[in-house]
Every structure is written in C-alpha cells, then in structure tokens.
Write a protein that holds these residues in place. Structure first.
Motif, PDB file in Angstrom:
ATOM      1  N   PRO A  65       0.812  -1.224   0.000  1.00 47.16           N
ATOM      2  CA  PRO A  65       0.000   0.000   0.000  1.00 47.16           C
ATOM      3  C   PRO A  65       0.843   1.272   0.000  1.00 47.16           C
ATOM      4  CG  PRO A  65      -0.906  -1.593   1.531  1.00 47.16           C
ATOM      5  CD  PRO A  65       0.400  -2.166   1.056  1.00 47.16           C
ATOM      6  N   ALA A  66       1.959   1.257   0.731  1.00 39.25           N
ATOM      7  CA  ALA A  66       2.788   2.460   0.810  1.00 39.25           C
ATOM      8  C   ALA A  66       3.380   2.839  -0.530  1.00 39.25           C
ATOM      9  CB  ALA A  66       3.906   2.247   1.833  1.00 39.25           C
ATOM     10  N   ARG A  67       3.447   1.884  -1.473  1.00 38.69           N
ATOM     11  CA  ARG A  67       4.017   2.163  -2.786  1.00 38.69           C
ATOM     12  C   ARG A  67       3.000   1.946  -3.900  1.00 38.69           C
ATOM     13  NH1 ARG A  67       9.354   2.787  -2.785  1.00 38.69           N
ATOM     14  NH2 ARG A  67       9.673   2.061  -4.928  1.00 38.69           N
ATOM     15  N   THR A  68       1.717   2.021  -3.552  1.00 36.29           N
ATOM     16  CA  THR A  68       0.648   1.830  -4.537  1.00 36.29           C
ATOM     17  C   THR A  68      -0.286   3.029  -4.494  1.00 36.29           C
ATOM     18  OG1 THR A  68       0.763  -0.567  -4.241  1.00 36.29           O
ATOM     19  CG2 THR A  68      -1.188   0.311  -5.345  1.00 36.29           C
ATOM     20  N   ALA A  69      -0.399   3.701  -5.620  1.00 38.10           N
ATOM     21  CA  ALA A  69      -1.253   4.886  -5.731  1.00 38.10           C
ATOM     22  C   ALA A  69      -2.370   4.614  -6.721  1.00 38.10           C
ATOM     23  CB  ALA A  69      -0.440   6.099  -6.178  1.00 38.10           C
ATOM     24  N   VAL A  70      -3.493   5.288  -6.540  1.00 38.21           N
ATOM     25  CA  VAL A  70      -4.584   5.251  -7.505  1.00 38.21           C
ATOM     26  C   VAL A  70      -4.804   6.689  -7.958  1.00 38.21           C
ATOM     27  CG1 VAL A  70      -6.309   5.339  -5.651  1.00 38.21           C
ATOM     28  CG2 VAL A  70      -6.972   4.541  -7.931  1.00 38.21           C
ATOM     29  N   ALA A  71      -4.983   6.875  -9.270  1.00 39.19           N
ATOM     30  CA  ALA A  71      -5.007   8.225  -9.837  1.00 39.19           C
ATOM     31  C   ALA A  71      -6.154   8.361 -10.836  1.00 39.19           C
ATOM     32  CB  ALA A  71      -3.679   8.536 -10.531  1.00 39.19           C
ATOM     33  N   GLY A  72      -6.653   9.590 -10.960  1.00 35.43           N
ATOM     34  CA  GLY A  72      -7.704   9.826 -11.941  1.00 35.43           C
ATOM     35  C   GLY A  72      -8.032  11.299 -12.049  1.00 35.43           C
ATOM     36  N   GLN A  73      -8.833  11.604 -13.061  1.00 32.08           N
ATOM     37  CA  GLN A  73      -9.242  12.970 -13.360  1.00 32.08           C
ATOM     38  C   GLN A  73     -10.763  13.018 -13.427  1.00 32.08           C
ATOM     39  OE1 GLN A  73      -7.069  11.175 -15.427  1.00 32.08           O
ATOM     40  NE2 GLN A  73      -5.383  11.880 -14.112  1.00 32.08           N
ATOM     41  N   SER A  74     -11.343  14.125 -12.958  1.00 29.89           N
ATOM     42  CA  SER A  74     -12.783  14.313 -12.997  1.00 29.89           C
ATOM     43  C   SER A  74     -13.459  13.201 -12.188  1.00 29.89           C
ATOM     44  CB  SER A  74     -13.254  14.366 -14.453  1.00 29.89           C
ATOM     45  OG  SER A  74     -14.585  14.814 -14.539  1.00 29.89           O
ATOM     46  N   LEU A  75     -14.353  12.411 -12.799  1.00 32.58           N
ATOM     47  CA  LEU A  75     -14.929  11.280 -12.074  1.00 32.58           C
ATOM     48  C   LEU A  75     -13.848  10.288 -11.655  1.00 32.58           C
ATOM     49  CD1 LEU A  75     -18.185  10.573 -14.111  1.00 32.58           C
ATOM     50  CD2 LEU A  75     -18.045  11.551 -11.813  1.00 32.58           C
ATOM     51  N   GLY A  76     -12.773  10.196 -12.440  1.00 36.94           N
ATOM     52  CA  GLY A  76     -11.650   9.355 -12.037  1.00 36.94           C
ATOM     53  C   GLY A  76     -10.969   9.870 -10.784  1.00 36.94           C
ATOM     54  N   GLY A  77     -10.945  11.197 -10.605  1.00 38.51           N
ATOM     55  CA  GLY A  77     -10.404  11.770  -9.372  1.00 38.51           C
ATOM     56  C   GLY A  77     -11.280  11.439  -8.179  1.00 38.51           C
ATOM     57  N   LEU A  78     -12.613  11.496  -8.377  1.00 41.60           N
ATOM     58  CA  LEU A  78     -13.534  11.055  -7.332  1.00 41.60           C
ATOM     59  C   LEU A  78     -13.257   9.604  -6.964  1.00 41.60           C
ATOM     60  CD1 LEU A  78     -16.381  11.677  -5.819  1.00 41.60           C
ATOM     61  CD2 LEU A  78     -17.339  10.392  -7.738  1.00 41.60           C
ATOM     62  N   THR A  79     -13.064   8.759  -7.987  1.00 41.52           N
ATOM     63  CA  THR A  79     -12.826   7.336  -7.763  1.00 41.52           C
ATOM     64  C   THR A  79     -11.525   7.089  -7.012  1.00 41.52           C
ATOM     65  OG1 THR A  79     -14.126   6.682  -9.683  1.00 41.52           O
ATOM     66  CG2 THR A  79     -12.439   5.132  -8.945  1.00 41.52           C
ATOM     67  N   SER A  80     -10.475   7.849  -7.344  1.00 40.67           N
ATOM     68  CA  SER A  80      -9.199   7.645  -6.652  1.00 40.67           C
ATOM     69  C   SER A  80      -9.342   7.935  -5.162  1.00 40.67           C
ATOM     70  CB  SER A  80      -8.109   8.513  -7.285  1.00 40.67           C
ATOM     71  OG  SER A  80      -8.308   9.889  -7.024  1.00 40.67           O
ATOM     72  N   LEU A  81     -10.096   8.972  -4.813  1.00 45.39           N
ATOM     73  CA  LEU A  81     -10.314   9.289  -3.396  1.00 45.39           C
ATOM     74  C   LEU A  81     -11.191   8.233  -2.737  1.00 45.39           C
ATOM     75  CD1 LEU A  81     -10.876  13.131  -3.792  1.00 45.39           C
ATOM     76  CD2 LEU A  81      -8.890  12.024  -2.734  1.00 45.39           C
ATOM     77  N   TYR A  82     -12.214   7.785  -3.452  1.00 47.88           N
ATOM     78  CA  TYR A  82     -13.094   6.769  -2.883  1.00 47.88           C
ATOM     79  C   TYR A  82     -12.336   5.458  -2.679  1.00 47.88           C
ATOM     80  CZ  TYR A  82     -17.372   4.076  -2.108  1.00 47.88           C
ATOM     81  OH  TYR A  82     -18.350   3.282  -1.559  1.00 47.88           O
ATOM     82  N   ALA A  83     -11.418   5.140  -3.582  1.00 47.13           N
ATOM     83  CA  ALA A  83     -10.659   3.895  -3.464  1.00 47.13           C
ATOM     84  C   ALA A  83      -9.778   3.891  -2.220  1.00 47.13           C
ATOM     85  CB  ALA A  83      -9.821   3.672  -4.722  1.00 47.13           C
ATOM     86  N   VAL A  84      -9.114   5.025  -1.928  1.00 43.01           N
ATOM     87  CA  VAL A  84      -8.276   5.035  -0.716  1.00 43.01           C
ATOM     88  C   VAL A  84      -9.125   5.079   0.547  1.00 43.01           C
ATOM     89  CG1 VAL A  84      -6.244   6.028  -1.846  1.00 43.01           C
ATOM     90  CG2 VAL A  84      -7.934   7.563  -0.800  1.00 43.01           C
ATOM     91  N   LEU A  85     -10.348   5.622   0.439  1.00 44.02           N
ATOM     92  CA  LEU A  85     -11.258   5.573   1.575  1.00 44.02           C
ATOM     93  C   LEU A  85     -11.676   4.141   1.869  1.00 44.02           C
ATOM     94  CD1 LEU A  85     -13.316   6.998   3.581  1.00 44.02           C
ATOM     95  CD2 LEU A  85     -14.927   6.926   1.670  1.00 44.02           C
TER      96      LEU A  85
END
Length: 472
Positions: free
Chosen positions: A313-333
């Motif tokens: 997890p410390a070296r794994t990021a999720v990234a996105g733009q617009s709805l993808g940005g929403l998804t990246s935040l929801y994924a880490v939540l």
C-alpha cells in the motif's frame, strides 16, 4: 517528503479564483486594430494582398491564437482567436474550456471584420493561463433567431461540428469519435517539462491486456506501462483511470519515460483500465464499490502474478481525473489496505449518490461534498489517521493499522465550485492527519492542464529526494 498545500502561482488562491477573462471593451487586440485601420484605407484592388499578408504574418509568428500585451497590465494578455472565413461563412463559434458559458453560446461568437475574411474574438486572460479549445464555422444561410431560446438551440447544434483550430499546430487528442482540440499556453503558464516525447532516453513498454469478467461482470481491457529495464518486485504501482485516453490518445508513456530519465520518481508500473464509453464510465467511476473491488482485488493481483510484483500500500497509488479523481479518493477511503496514495485531478466532488447520468453538477460551493463528509464521518466514528485508517477495512491484510494516506489534489481556478470542493476535501483530509497537498492552477477542466499536472502529482507522491528537474 512534505505534502503541503501549494498556493496558486502569481497570487493567493482567493485572488486567482476571482480572476476571470473579460471580453469586449477592455480586451482589444492591437493587431486587429491595426488591420482594421489598414482595411478602411485600402482600395478594392489592395485588399486581397493586405489580407494575405495578415494571415502570413499570423503563421510566421507561430499561428493562432494571437497573444499580445495589455497596455499597462503586465499580468494579463490579450488573446485573440481567429478564423479565416469565406463568402458562405455566417458565424463562427468558440468553445474554449471553461472560458465560455455553454448556456449562453451567443456570447461565444466571433466577430466579423467587415469587408474581410477575418473573424475574431479577443479575451483578456491572466498571463499564466493554459486551455484547450475548438472552433465551429456555420455556413447555413439566414440570421440567428431573435428569440434567445431558439438562438441557443441553433448554436448548440453547431457544437458537435467544432474541431481543432487549423492555424494552431498544438493539438490535443480525444476519444470516442470526438475531434482533436487545440491548445494555447500563455507565457507565465506553469512549465510542463515532462509532457512531451524526448529523444535519446530509454523507453518503457506499453501493452494492452484483456482481463476476464469478475466484479464488473464483463471483460475489461487494461493498459500496462512497464518502465525501461522492466519492473522490479519493489517498483511503485500506479492504478490510473481512463487508460484509453492516457495511453490510447495522449501517449502518457512519453511522460513516464521522461520522469524515469530525470530520476524524478522511482520508475513506476502503471495499470490503466479502459473507460469503455460514457455510460460505462459514469457507472464505474461514481463511488462504485464493485469497481474498487475490481481495481484492488483483480487488477492488482493479476499484475502481481504476471509481472512478479510485490505491491505494498505504501508504494501503490490510484489516480484519476474528474470522475476518475472522485474514484481515486473513494478507493483510498474504502481500501487503504491496497492503496496508500491518491492523485485526484479536478475530482468531481459535486457528485453524490442518486444522481443519474447527465444531471447537472448542482452541489453549491458552500455545501460540503458527499465524499468529504464520508471521510469526516469515519474520523468522527474512529481514531485519527495516525492511529487507524479510514474505510470499510481499516486495517491491512496483517490486521495492523494502516498509516496515514498520501493525497495530492489538483484543480483549475476556472472550475467554479469544484475549487471550493477541493479546498474542503483538503481541509478534511488534513484535519484527519493525512498527508495532503493541493495545487490550484489557472485553467479549467482540461487534459491540456492535467497532462502536466499528472507528472507533478506523481513526483509529489512518489518522488525521490534530490530528484533532478529539467529546466523550463
């Protein structure tokens, strides 16, 4: 590495949020004024040569739009969009990202310089602006309707025919049958040192794979980027939304190669699922638990087995733009046991459960975004991030608490209430003890800005101490 709020360039965030382009009086092009003066004095025989010379001069100076100083105001530029029409041209519509109101398209029409083939519109923009735009010429006979509603409908019918500016060599690809856009960047716009393809550096490899049906109920294509020299077991991993755009149209591999060549980040492996189409994208990227499961429990394990990775997890990021940005935040939540970092560019924090596809973004600027409330609720119901992680599974696979999340937010100052929503998310995450940064840039909801911002975000989240940075 410090993750902190980054104020917008050239002033405070509040100052830049108020900066808006001014058209009409106060936004004049010296070149167009001079041309109009020469046209008024020219004879009929002189006019064709005069206009040819004008268009040749435009091309010789780098094409369109024209960018000129504003007298007495070094912080702004007069930016003039041009179209070379002919006798059948009735009107020309400018569709500039977040610089025109799509509900008032009559205000986005270019003006015809009488007696010439020149159509123009000048905007007064701050000197650090970057944006994409398209133009549409209308050849249909007749005047626009006088009724505002009928006029708007007539102009809206032009929108699907808008395309790139033929006199601007700077293009930006699109997908799903949409035409390319053109891009302009004013002199003080932030540099994008990793955005373009470089010669003479090692190349990574891009592949496209089809994963079997699982949580999503259908097969899904996933693009992979493997860094120069191949992946290592400890390579950082970035799961990126909209792979069909980033690798299918925008050649993100060139950015990743340049970042690796400059040692700006440890070379990552990137896993980027296709968005498929608009309806599928809306379904998948609106806080959809099955999609998070797909990323966390299907894409990551598939890549780990195929590429001999050991993602942590410390070296794994999720990234996105617009709805993808929403998804990246929801994924880490939801899954901090899999994703320890998020890069959210222009996240669609206006979204909330119950909104059907196509509904306008109704959340006002002073209303806390639903997803920020989710993070805050987890904070109210549990300990701080220093003690435990947020989400449905607050602990990692070993049962130990997850460390604070690392989050980089990116938003354009011309994105309306999305600026306030991103600030609210920043404050919420920071109050919870997560490591969070917020960058505000002078632009809109735009891949022209995101393609530079994604590199900055990866450097902020994954970068090495002492990384070299190319000169602007």
């Amino acid at each position: 590495m410090d993750l902190v709020r980054e104020p917008a360039a050239k002033g405070t965030a509040t100052d830049t949020r108020r900066a808006r382009p001014a058209a009409g009086p106060g936004a004049h092009s010296p070149a167009l004024r001079a041309l109009a003066h020469r046209v008024s004095a020219a004879t009929g025989d002189e006019l064709p040569a005069l206009l040819d010379a004008f268009w040749q001069d435009v091309e010789a100076h780098g094409g369109t739009p024209l960018v000129e100083p504003v007298e007495g105001d070094p912080r702004h530029r007069a930016v003039t969009f041009l179209w070379r029409g002919h006798r059948a041209t009735r009107r020309v519509l400018l569709l500039a990202n977040r610089l025109v109101d799509r509900e008032r398209l009559a205000d986005a029409l270019l003006t015809h310089l009488p007696g010439t083939d020149v159509w123009y519109r000048t905007l007064r923009l701050r000197a650090d602006h970057r944006a994409s735009y398209r133009l549409a010429a209308d050849l249909s006979p007749g005047d626009l309707p006088a009724d505002p509603g009928a006029r708007q409908s007539r102009l809206r019918a032009l929108v699907p025919h808008a395309a790139h500016d033929p006199r601007n060599p700077r293009r930006l690809g699109d997908r799903w049958g949409q035409p390319d856009s053109s891009v302009f960047a004013l002199p003080d716009a932030p540099a994008q040192p990793w955005a373009e393809r470089r010669d003479g550096i090692p190349r990574g490899r891009v592949e496209r794979h089809r994963l079997p049906a699982g949580a999503l109920g259908a097969e899904r294509d996933v693009w992979t980027y493997l860094p120069p020299g191949g992946p290592r077991p400890d390579s950082p991993v970035v799961v990126l939304c909209d792979g069909d755009m980033w690798f299918g149209r925008l050649a993100l591999e060139d950015t990743l190669d340049a970042l690796a060549a400059d040692r700006a980040v440890p070379p990552p492996v990137v896993l980027a699922p296709d968005a498929v189409d608009r309806l599928t994208r809306w379904h998948d990227l609106t806080a959809h638990d099955d999609y998070v499961t797909f990323l966390a429990d299907e894409v990551l394990p598939w890549a780990a087995g195929r590429l001999s990775l050991a993602p942590r997890p410390a070296r794994t990021a999720v990234a996105g733009q617009s709805l993808g940005g929403l998804t990246s935040l929801y994924a880490v939540l939801r899954r901090p046991d899999r994703f320890g970092a998020a890069l959210a560019q222009s996240p669609s924090l206006w979204w909330r459960p119950g909104l059907p596809h196509g509904v306008p973004k109704l959340a006002p600027a002073d209303e806390a975004p639903w997803l920020a409330e989710r993070f805050a609720a987890d904070a109210a119901n549990g300990a701080d991030a220093a003690d435990t992680a947020v989400g449905a599974d607050a602990t990692g696979a070993s049962g130990t608490p997850c460390p604070p999340l690392r989050v980089h937010l990116d938003v354009g100052l011309h994105e309306g209430s999305m600026v306030d929503h991103s600030r609210c998310m920043y404050e919420t995450l920071a109050a919870r003890g997560h490591l969070v940064s917020l960058r505000e840039y002078n632009g809109g909801h735009d891949y022209a800005c995101w393609r530079g911002g994604i590199a900055e975000g990866l450097v902020n989240l994954l970068g090495r101490t002492g990384a070299s940075r190319p000169r602007a």
